[in-house]
Design an enzyme around this catalytic site. Structure first.
Site, PDB file in Angstrom:
ATOM      1  N   ARG A  15      74.780  15.957 -41.545  1.00 48.61           N
ATOM      2  CA  ARG A  15      75.895  15.878 -40.140  1.00 48.61           C
ATOM      3  C   ARG A  15      75.759  14.734 -39.965  1.00 48.61           C
ATOM      4  O   ARG A  15      74.992  14.050 -40.566  1.00 48.61           O
ATOM      5  CB  ARG A  15      75.619  16.707 -39.482  1.00 48.61           C
ATOM      6  CG  ARG A  15      75.593  18.642 -39.968  1.00 48.61           C
ATOM      7  CD  ARG A  15      75.289  19.043 -38.168  1.00 48.61           C
ATOM      8  NE  ARG A  15      73.881  19.372 -38.320  1.00 48.61           N
ATOM      9  CZ  ARG A  15      73.264  19.804 -36.618  1.00 48.61           C
ATOM     10  NH1 ARG A  15      73.628  20.759 -36.315  1.00 48.61           N
ATOM     11  NH2 ARG A  15      72.231  20.191 -36.964  1.00 48.61           N
ATOM     12  N   LYS A  74      70.622  15.086 -34.780  1.00 44.83           N
ATOM     13  CA  LYS A  74      69.414  15.906 -34.295  1.00 44.83           C
ATOM     14  C   LYS A  74      68.150  14.589 -33.928  1.00 44.83           C
ATOM     15  O   LYS A  74      68.815  13.671 -33.100  1.00 44.83           O
ATOM     16  CB  LYS A  74      69.215  16.146 -35.591  1.00 44.83           C
ATOM     17  CG  LYS A  74      69.653  17.013 -36.576  1.00 44.83           C
ATOM     18  CD  LYS A  74      69.353  18.503 -35.268  1.00 44.83           C
ATOM     19  CE  LYS A  74      68.063  19.152 -35.000  1.00 44.83           C
ATOM     20  NZ  LYS A  74      67.991  20.224 -34.915  1.00 44.83           N
ATOM     21  N   TYR A  93      71.098  15.913 -29.977  1.00 44.10           N
ATOM     22  CA  TYR A  93      70.449  16.977 -29.009  1.00 44.10           C
ATOM     23  C   TYR A  93      68.983  16.984 -29.968  1.00 44.10           C
ATOM     24  O   TYR A  93      68.561  15.743 -30.392  1.00 44.10           O
ATOM     25  CB  TYR A  93      70.697  18.038 -30.852  1.00 44.10           C
ATOM     26  CG  TYR A  93      72.245  18.427 -30.969  1.00 44.10           C
ATOM     27  CD1 TYR A  93      72.123  20.225 -29.304  1.00 44.10           C
ATOM     28  CD2 TYR A  93      72.878  19.185 -31.207  1.00 44.10           C
ATOM     29  CE1 TYR A  93      73.385  20.842 -29.493  1.00 44.10           C
ATOM     30  CE2 TYR A  93      74.092  19.389 -31.561  1.00 44.10           C
ATOM     31  CZ  TYR A  93      74.578  20.008 -30.630  1.00 44.10           C
ATOM     32  OH  TYR A  93      75.111  20.988 -30.441  1.00 44.10           O
ATOM     33  N   HIS A  95      66.282  19.465 -27.906  1.00 43.32           N
ATOM     34  CA  HIS A  95      65.336  20.583 -27.812  1.00 43.32           C
ATOM     35  C   HIS A  95      63.992  20.244 -26.888  1.00 43.32           C
ATOM     36  O   HIS A  95      63.176  19.958 -28.056  1.00 43.32           O
ATOM     37  CB  HIS A  95      65.099  20.977 -29.253  1.00 43.32           C
ATOM     38  CG  HIS A  95      66.980  21.896 -29.352  1.00 43.32           C
ATOM     39  ND1 HIS A  95      67.539  22.750 -29.056  1.00 43.32           N
ATOM     40  CD2 HIS A  95      67.872  20.992 -30.641  1.00 43.32           C
ATOM     41  CE1 HIS A  95      68.812  22.770 -29.209  1.00 43.32           C
ATOM     42  NE2 HIS A  95      68.731  21.903 -30.977  1.00 43.32           N
ATOM     43  N   GLU A 117      72.694  19.607 -25.147  1.00 54.79           N
ATOM     44  CA  GLU A 117      71.733  20.974 -25.535  1.00 54.79           C
ATOM     45  C   GLU A 117      71.963  21.473 -24.013  1.00 54.79           C
ATOM     46  O   GLU A 117      72.161  22.340 -23.409  1.00 54.79           O
ATOM     47  CB  GLU A 117      71.066  21.952 -26.014  1.00 54.79           C
ATOM     48  CG  GLU A 117      69.323  21.819 -25.786  1.00 54.79           C
ATOM     49  CD  GLU A 117      69.348  19.938 -25.735  1.00 54.79           C
ATOM     50  OE1 GLU A 117      67.766  19.890 -25.842  1.00 54.79           O
ATOM     51  OE2 GLU A 117      70.109  19.427 -27.032  1.00 54.79           O
ATOM     52  N   ASP A 269      65.014  26.514 -32.315  1.00 55.82           N
ATOM     53  CA  ASP A 269      65.428  25.129 -32.041  1.00 55.82           C
ATOM     54  C   ASP A 269      64.427  24.842 -30.540  1.00 55.82           C
ATOM     55  O   ASP A 269      63.479  24.102 -29.798  1.00 55.82           O
ATOM     56  CB  ASP A 269      66.993  24.626 -31.370  1.00 55.82           C
ATOM     57  CG  ASP A 269      67.029  23.393 -33.386  1.00 55.82           C
ATOM     58  OD1 ASP A 269      66.423  23.091 -34.054  1.00 55.82           O
ATOM     59  OD2 ASP A 269      68.195  23.822 -33.030  1.00 55.82           O
TER      60      ASP A 269
END
Length: 370
Positions: A15, A74, A93, A95, A117, A269
């Site tokens: 991505r 990520k 993101y 996490h 998120e 995640d």
């Protein structure tokens, strides 16, 4: 603002953080976008498309990371920690509740980090998590169907069965975005599907939609054990926004599961909702414990990068524009972005992250005013 778009380097992560349409929206407002060479190739986006949208192609990750704001997909991995710095705004993101090393790196560097998120609207929706949850939920059933095949270590069960032979028994733990999308695909494949959740309203909604094509059960330990022990495929779809997922299936339960059963833990995640979950990669996606196949890839949507990239940007571009236009003032004005802010100048500004690692929590506006 100078905005950097580095190439993702996590295992099999194809991505990319911005589409050409997003770049065009940013450059039309006078911002500069620096795209690392070939950053979009994994999503079938060429450098020429970025140039046509107004971006400048740079040859190295260092050049992309040197921008005022970096947009990724990520979380940074250890090889990228040295790019973190006090004058950087990172939008990706994160996490963090399941990633102590990254949390420590953000604190040490003083980076301002906004996590996709945890961006949350006034209605409680998680608009930047939703598109990837939709992808991961639908993929979970597809992946489960593959690993149920004997050649992949599974029980050798066809999801939809055939006339005269029962279909696969699929148990989905959680009726949120991931769970409902996993159920959609499983029902479509003809499986016997049961969805568990603690929310009666969520279960009622699924019951109204499917009208008997799946079963719904209130989630408690007794019911989880009863259903998991009979399951061919278990999908972990539990979400605690920004926090670590609870263990619903414990290590002691595995010997009672069917040999060759498959677990797909989409909650990986956030630490996973299966006690035996450990993050895997697309290069080495599964492992087996007590005869149960575990698929715990932490970036599942990366396997379908073009779909995922465009779905993600449909939601992230709106907030990226706010941040580019106003910087941290955008966070002051937007409660959604306030929820998204996880770290600022060495402070942890999201309560679930602080709780996960027993760190001090500083409310967002207090941190910004400090």
């Amino acid at each position: 603002m100078r905005i950097g778009l580095p190439k993702e380097i996590k295992d099999n992560e194809y991505r990319v953080g911005l589409t050409p349409a997003a770049v065009k929206a940013l450059t039309n407002r006078g911002h500069q976008v620096f795209v690392q060479q070939d950053a979009g190739l994994g999503s079938a986006i060429s450098d020429a498309e970025y140039v046509a949208a107004g971006a400048e192609i740079v040859s190295s990750a260092e050049e992309a990371w040197s921008a005022q704001m970096v947009v990724k997909v990520k979380e940074p991995i250890s090889a990228e920690y040295h790019y973190l710095r006090a004058d950087l705004l990172l939008f990706t993101y994160l996490h963090l509740a399941s990633d102590n090393p990254l949390t420590d790196a953000l604190i040490a560097s003083g980076t301002t980090a906004i996590a996709y998120e945890t961006v949350q609207t006034a209605s409680g929706q998680l608009p930047l998590l939703t598109p990837m949850s939709e992808v991961a939920g639908r993929m979970a059933t597809q992946v489960g169907a593959t690993y149920l095949q004997k050649s992949h270590g599974g029980r050798g069960v066809l999801m939809g069965g055939v006339p005269g032979v029962a279909p696969a028994n699929v148990v989905i733990l959680g009726a949120g975005i991931v769970g409902s999308n996993a159920a959609r695909v499983a029902v479509g494949m003809g499986a016997q599907v049961t969805v568990l959740d603690i929310s009666h309203e969520r279960l009622k909604s699924l019951d109204d939609i499917y009208r008997g094509q799946l079963q719904t059960r209130i989630s408690d330990q007794h019911t989880i054990e009863e259903l998991v022990y009979q399951a061919d495929l278990v999908v972990g779809a539990v979400l605690i926004p920004g926090g670590r997922a609870p263990w619903l299936v414990t290590r002691d339960m595995l010997p009672n599961m069917l040999k060759g059963a498959v677990i797909v833990d989409v909650a990986v995640d956030q630490g996973g909702c299966i006690e035996t979950t450990k993050a895997t990669t697309h290069s080495n996606p599964t492992y087996e414990i007590d005869g149960v196949v575990h698929y715990c890839v932490a970036n599942m949507p990366g396997a379908v990068p073009r779909t995922s990239t465009f779905a993600l940007n449909n939601q992230t571009t709106f907030y990226a524009l706010q941040l580019a236009d106003a910087g941290l003032e955008a966070v002051r004005k937007s409660t959604a972005l306030q929820y998204g802010l996880n770290s600022y100048k060495g402070l942890i500004t999201y309560p679930a992250v602080a709780e996960a690692f027993n760190l001090n929590y500083t409310p967002v506006l207090e941190a910004l005013d400090s």
